[in-house]
Enzyme design. Structure first.
Site, PDB file in Angstrom:
ATOM      1  N   GLY A  15       0.820  -1.216   0.000  1.00 52.58           N
ATOM      2  CA  GLY A  15       0.000   0.000   0.000  1.00 52.58           C
ATOM      3  C   GLY A  15       0.852   1.263   0.000  1.00 52.58           C
ATOM      4  O   GLY A  15       1.978   1.272   0.503  1.00 52.58           O
ATOM      5  N   LEU A  17       0.323   4.176   1.647  1.00 49.74           N
ATOM      6  CA  LEU A  17       0.575   4.592   3.029  1.00 49.74           C
ATOM      7  C   LEU A  17       1.193   3.458   3.844  1.00 49.74           C
ATOM      8  O   LEU A  17       2.073   3.691   4.685  1.00 49.74           O
ATOM      9  CB  LEU A  17      -0.740   5.043   3.698  1.00 49.74           C
ATOM     10  CG  LEU A  17      -0.598   5.380   5.183  1.00 49.74           C
ATOM     11  CD1 LEU A  17       0.390   6.513   5.408  1.00 49.74           C
ATOM     12  CD2 LEU A  17      -1.962   5.717   5.780  1.00 49.74           C
ATOM     13  N   ASP A  41      -6.200 -13.694   4.800  1.00 51.01           N
ATOM     14  CA  ASP A  41      -7.384 -13.131   4.142  1.00 51.01           C
ATOM     15  C   ASP A  41      -8.057 -12.198   5.155  1.00 51.01           C
ATOM     16  O   ASP A  41      -8.672 -12.666   6.123  1.00 51.01           O
ATOM     17  CB  ASP A  41      -8.322 -14.271   3.728  1.00 51.01           C
ATOM     18  CG  ASP A  41      -9.613 -13.749   3.109  1.00 51.01           C
ATOM     19  OD1 ASP A  41      -9.775 -12.509   3.006  1.00 51.01           O
ATOM     20  OD2 ASP A  41     -10.455 -14.581   2.742  1.00 51.01           O
ATOM     21  N   THR A  67      -9.951   1.398  -2.584  1.00 48.11           N
ATOM     22  CA  THR A  67      -9.569   2.798  -2.817  1.00 48.11           C
ATOM     23  C   THR A  67      -9.879   3.276  -4.244  1.00 48.11           C
ATOM     24  O   THR A  67      -9.582   4.427  -4.570  1.00 48.11           O
ATOM     25  CB  THR A  67      -8.063   3.010  -2.530  1.00 48.11           C
ATOM     26  OG1 THR A  67      -7.319   2.057  -3.287  1.00 48.11           O
ATOM     27  CG2 THR A  67      -7.745   2.860  -1.062  1.00 48.11           C
ATOM     28  N   ASP A 107     -11.208  12.230   3.336  1.00 43.82           N
ATOM     29  CA  ASP A 107     -11.923  13.503   3.176  1.00 43.82           C
ATOM     30  C   ASP A 107     -13.208  13.332   2.356  1.00 43.82           C
ATOM     31  O   ASP A 107     -14.086  14.174   2.392  1.00 43.82           O
ATOM     32  CB  ASP A 107     -11.007  14.534   2.478  1.00 43.82           C
ATOM     33  CG  ASP A 107     -10.456  14.048   1.139  1.00 43.82           C
ATOM     34  OD1 ASP A 107     -10.276  12.827   0.975  1.00 43.82           O
ATOM     35  OD2 ASP A 107     -10.201  14.883   0.250  1.00 43.82           O
ATOM     36  N   TYR A 130     -17.768   5.169  -2.437  1.00 40.99           N
ATOM     37  CA  TYR A 130     -16.506   5.074  -1.687  1.00 40.99           C
ATOM     38  C   TYR A 130     -16.632   5.833  -0.368  1.00 40.99           C
ATOM     39  O   TYR A 130     -16.353   5.304   0.708  1.00 40.99           O
ATOM     40  CB  TYR A 130     -15.362   5.647  -2.538  1.00 40.99           C
ATOM     41  CG  TYR A 130     -14.065   5.877  -1.793  1.00 40.99           C
ATOM     42  CD1 TYR A 130     -13.268   4.807  -1.373  1.00 40.99           C
ATOM     43  CD2 TYR A 130     -13.624   7.174  -1.503  1.00 40.99           C
ATOM     44  CE1 TYR A 130     -12.077   5.036  -0.694  1.00 40.99           C
ATOM     45  CE2 TYR A 130     -12.437   7.402  -0.838  1.00 40.99           C
ATOM     46  CZ  TYR A 130     -11.662   6.332  -0.435  1.00 40.99           C
ATOM     47  OH  TYR A 130     -10.486   6.543   0.241  1.00 40.99           O
ATOM     48  N   LYS A 134     -16.683   4.216   3.424  1.00 34.64           N
ATOM     49  CA  LYS A 134     -15.639   4.607   4.383  1.00 34.64           C
ATOM     50  C   LYS A 134     -16.271   5.195   5.645  1.00 34.64           C
ATOM     51  O   LYS A 134     -15.835   4.915   6.761  1.00 34.64           O
ATOM     52  CB  LYS A 134     -14.667   5.609   3.759  1.00 34.64           C
ATOM     53  CG  LYS A 134     -13.774   5.053   2.665  1.00 34.64           C
ATOM     54  CD  LYS A 134     -12.770   4.016   3.146  1.00 34.64           C
ATOM     55  CE  LYS A 134     -11.665   4.606   3.999  1.00 34.64           C
ATOM     56  NZ  LYS A 134     -10.672   3.565   4.398  1.00 34.64           N
TER      57      LYS A 134
HETATM   58  N1  LIG Z   1      -4.603   7.522  -1.599  1.00 37.65           N
HETATM   59  C1  LIG Z   1      -5.260   8.608  -1.209  1.00 37.65           C
HETATM   60  O1  LIG Z   1      -5.131   9.682  -1.809  1.00 37.65           O
HETATM   61  C2  LIG Z   1      -6.170   8.556  -0.007  1.00 37.65           C
HETATM   62  C3  LIG Z   1      -6.935   9.692   0.299  1.00 37.65           C
HETATM   63  C4  LIG Z   1      -7.763   9.667   1.418  1.00 37.65           C
HETATM   64  C5  LIG Z   1      -7.819   8.550   2.220  1.00 37.65           C
HETATM   65  N2  LIG Z   1      -7.075   7.450   1.897  1.00 37.65           N
HETATM   66  C6  LIG Z   1      -7.209   6.278   2.775  1.00 37.65           C
HETATM   67  O2  LIG Z   1      -5.922   5.937   3.250  1.00 37.65           O
HETATM   68  C7  LIG Z   1      -5.817   4.512   3.380  1.00 37.65           C
HETATM   69  C8  LIG Z   1      -4.604   4.029   2.621  1.00 37.65           C
HETATM   70  O3  LIG Z   1      -4.737   4.397   1.257  1.00 37.65           O
HETATM   71  P1  LIG Z   1      -3.612   4.030   0.192  1.00 37.65           P
HETATM   72  O4  LIG Z   1      -3.674   5.054  -0.866  1.00 37.65           O
HETATM   73  O5  LIG Z   1      -2.343   3.708   0.886  1.00 37.65           O
HETATM   74  O6  LIG Z   1      -4.230   2.705  -0.409  1.00 37.65           O
HETATM   75  P2  LIG Z   1      -3.589   1.730  -1.519  1.00 37.65           P
HETATM   76  O7  LIG Z   1      -2.246   2.188  -1.933  1.00 37.65           O
HETATM   77  O8  LIG Z   1      -4.646   1.535  -2.551  1.00 37.65           O
HETATM   78  O9  LIG Z   1      -3.377   0.402  -0.682  1.00 37.65           O
HETATM   79  C9  LIG Z   1      -4.453  -0.357  -0.286  1.00 37.65           C
HETATM   80  C10 LIG Z   1      -3.911  -1.631   0.300  1.00 37.65           C
HETATM   81  O10 LIG Z   1      -5.024  -2.480   0.531  1.00 37.65           O
HETATM   82  C11 LIG Z   1      -4.709  -3.747  -0.022  1.00 37.65           C
HETATM   83  N3  LIG Z   1      -5.933  -4.439  -0.415  1.00 37.65           N
HETATM   84  C12 LIG Z   1      -6.875  -4.014  -1.269  1.00 37.65           C
HETATM   85  N4  LIG Z   1      -7.833  -4.948  -1.384  1.00 37.65           N
HETATM   86  C13 LIG Z   1      -7.468  -5.977  -0.578  1.00 37.65           C
HETATM   87  C14 LIG Z   1      -8.033  -7.225  -0.256  1.00 37.65           C
HETATM   88  N5  LIG Z   1      -9.198  -7.630  -0.790  1.00 37.65           N
HETATM   89  N6  LIG Z   1      -7.383  -8.021   0.612  1.00 37.65           N
HETATM   90  C15 LIG Z   1      -6.215  -7.629   1.155  1.00 37.65           C
HETATM   91  N7  LIG Z   1      -5.622  -6.471   0.891  1.00 37.65           N
HETATM   92  C16 LIG Z   1      -6.251  -5.653   0.033  1.00 37.65           C
HETATM   93  C17 LIG Z   1      -3.834  -3.461  -1.207  1.00 37.65           C
HETATM   94  O11 LIG Z   1      -3.144  -4.629  -1.550  1.00 37.65           O
HETATM   95  P3  LIG Z   1      -2.710  -4.915  -3.101  1.00 37.65           P
HETATM   96  O12 LIG Z   1      -1.547  -4.013  -3.374  1.00 37.65           O
HETATM   97  O13 LIG Z   1      -2.336  -6.352  -3.084  1.00 37.65           O
HETATM   98  O14 LIG Z   1      -3.896  -4.595  -3.956  1.00 37.65           O
HETATM   99  C18 LIG Z   1      -2.944  -2.371  -0.628  1.00 37.65           C
HETATM  100  O15 LIG Z   1      -1.902  -2.913   0.149  1.00 37.65           O
HETATM  101  C19 LIG Z   1      -7.151   3.955   2.899  1.00 37.65           C
HETATM  102  O16 LIG Z   1      -7.980   3.750   4.016  1.00 37.65           O
HETATM  103  C20 LIG Z   1      -7.727   5.055   2.046  1.00 37.65           C
HETATM  104  O17 LIG Z   1      -9.135   5.007   2.035  1.00 37.65           O
HETATM  105  C21 LIG Z   1      -6.248   7.430   0.799  1.00 37.65           C
END
Ligand SMILES: NC(=O)c1ccc[n+]([C@@H]2O[C@H](COP(=O)([O-])OP(=O)(O)OC[C@H]3O[C@@H](n4cnc5c(N)ncnc54)[C@H](OP(=O)(O)O)[C@@H]3O)[C@@H](O)[C@H]2O)c1
Length: 291
Positions: A15, A17, A41, A67, A107, A130, A134
């Site tokens: 991920g 973050l 899982d 996401t 947000d 989404y 959330k």
């Molecule tokens: N990115 C942004 O701009 C943003 C903005 C606001 C809030 N957030 C929040 O911040 C948090 C982290 O976001 P991020 O951008 O770091 O997310 P990300 O890069 O999309 O990472 C999501 C993680 O979840 C894993 N995942 C997804 N589906 C899965 C499943 N079915 N089983 C197990 N693992 C699974 C992914 O694994 P794989 O790599 O194997 O798919 C990845 O490690 C989230 O709660 C998101 O809602 C993010």
């Protein structure tokens, strides 16, 4: 010698973050256990409880989420499994134990009709599947395990380890003379390295309740892109367009700047301005994406 505290990081292997969190924890003297799809899982509540129990951490960080904002509009059930059912399961796992959970949210729980930063007291009203899933996850978690968790809303992430908006823009600008970027959505660009440090601090304090954690300042996507292109020294013109010129399946808030005052009150951390954080990212960590 005292044993280092241990943290399980769901999403910590791949991920955006999650990877920054693993590094921040290790730099802070924690034993971090990154968790990916092959480890457990996360939607099997019993197996997940067993996995966490075996790791016996003091803290659990949940960055796993559905996401893909637009795809969620057509996959509500799957999005709800990850965004609502998973945090609810985690709440049941940590409730009444010595474990503390830091869960990430967004947000996009806000409708974007305000014109001043959203505080943790503002009423959410998501405009997308989404955002709604959330919000349902936050609400479930905070009611199941109020004494063992905090929810961290963040926004507009950039950072090392996984494709993100800034990296995509720099990849495009390396290949093109001009690009078009939306200028009528305003938010809080945030560096995962800074966010991760803030989340670790919240875990160390075992802070409870709702927090907004983003870098200071605000920008439109177009402003963020322009600043990134400028810092990277690329010669590509960034044209401002409106959301109408860039139709997307899910509605986005026009304004979703987050007010971090509760985070600062509890941790003493004052987030630095996003352009300063962006410089760190572009000068140290960013490898432009070619696609
Ligand atoms: N990115 C942004 O701009 C943003 C903005 C606001 C809030 N957030 C929040 O911040 C948090 C982290 O976001 P991020 O951008 O770091 O997310 P990300 O890069 O999309 O990472 C999501 C993680 O979840 C894993 N995942 C997804 N589906 C899965 C499943 N079915 N089983 C197990 N693992 C699974 C992914 O694994 P794989 O790599 O194997 O798919 C990845 O490690 C989230 O709660 C998101 O809602 C993010």
């Amino acid at each position: 010698m005292t044993a280092r505290p241990r943290a399980v990081v769901l999403g910590g292997r791949t991920g955006l973050l999650g990877q920054s969190l693993v590094l921040a924890l290790r730099n802070g003297g924690w034993d971090a256990v990154p968790v990916g799809r092959d480890d457990v899982d996360v939607l099997d509540a019993e197996r997940l409880a067993d996995f966490i129990d075996k790791a016996s951490p003091q803290a659990v960080f949940n960055t796993v989420a559905w996401t893909q904002v637009d795809l969620a509009e057509e996959h509500e059930q799957e999005a709800a499994q990850l965004n609502r059912a998973l945090p609810a399961s985690l709440g049941r796992i940590v409730r009444g134990t010595g474990m503390h959970l830091v869960h990430l949210s967004t947000d996009f729980v806000f409708n974007g009709r305000k014109t001043t930063p959203y505080s943790t007291d503002d009423t959410p009203d998501p405009a997308s599947v989404y955002g709604a899933t959330k919000l349902a996850g936050e609400t479930a978690l905070l009611s199941i395990a109020p004494d063992n968790c905090c929810v961290v809303r963040t926004a507009w992430l950039f950072g090392p380890g996984r494709r993100n908006f800034v990296q995509t823009i720099l990849g495009l600008c390396a290949a093109k003379d001009d690009i078009q970027v939306v200028h009528d959505q305003t938010g809080s660009p945030t560096y995962t390295v800074d966010l991760a440090a803030g989340c670790v601090r919240l875990a160390e304090l075992r802070a409870t309740g709702l927090f907004h954690v983003v870098n200071a300042g605000q920008a439109s996507w177009c402003e963020l892109a322009s600043e990134a292109v400028h810092l990277a020294g690329l010669h590509c013109k960034v044209h401002a367009i409106t959301s109408k010129d860039w139709p997307q399946k899910a509605a986005r808030p026009a304004y979703s700047v987050l007010d971090t005052s509760r985070f600062t009150e509890v941790t003493g951390i004052v987030p630095r301005p996003w352009p300063q954080a962006l410089r760190d990212y572009i000068y140290k960590d960013c490898i432009p994406s070619g696609n």
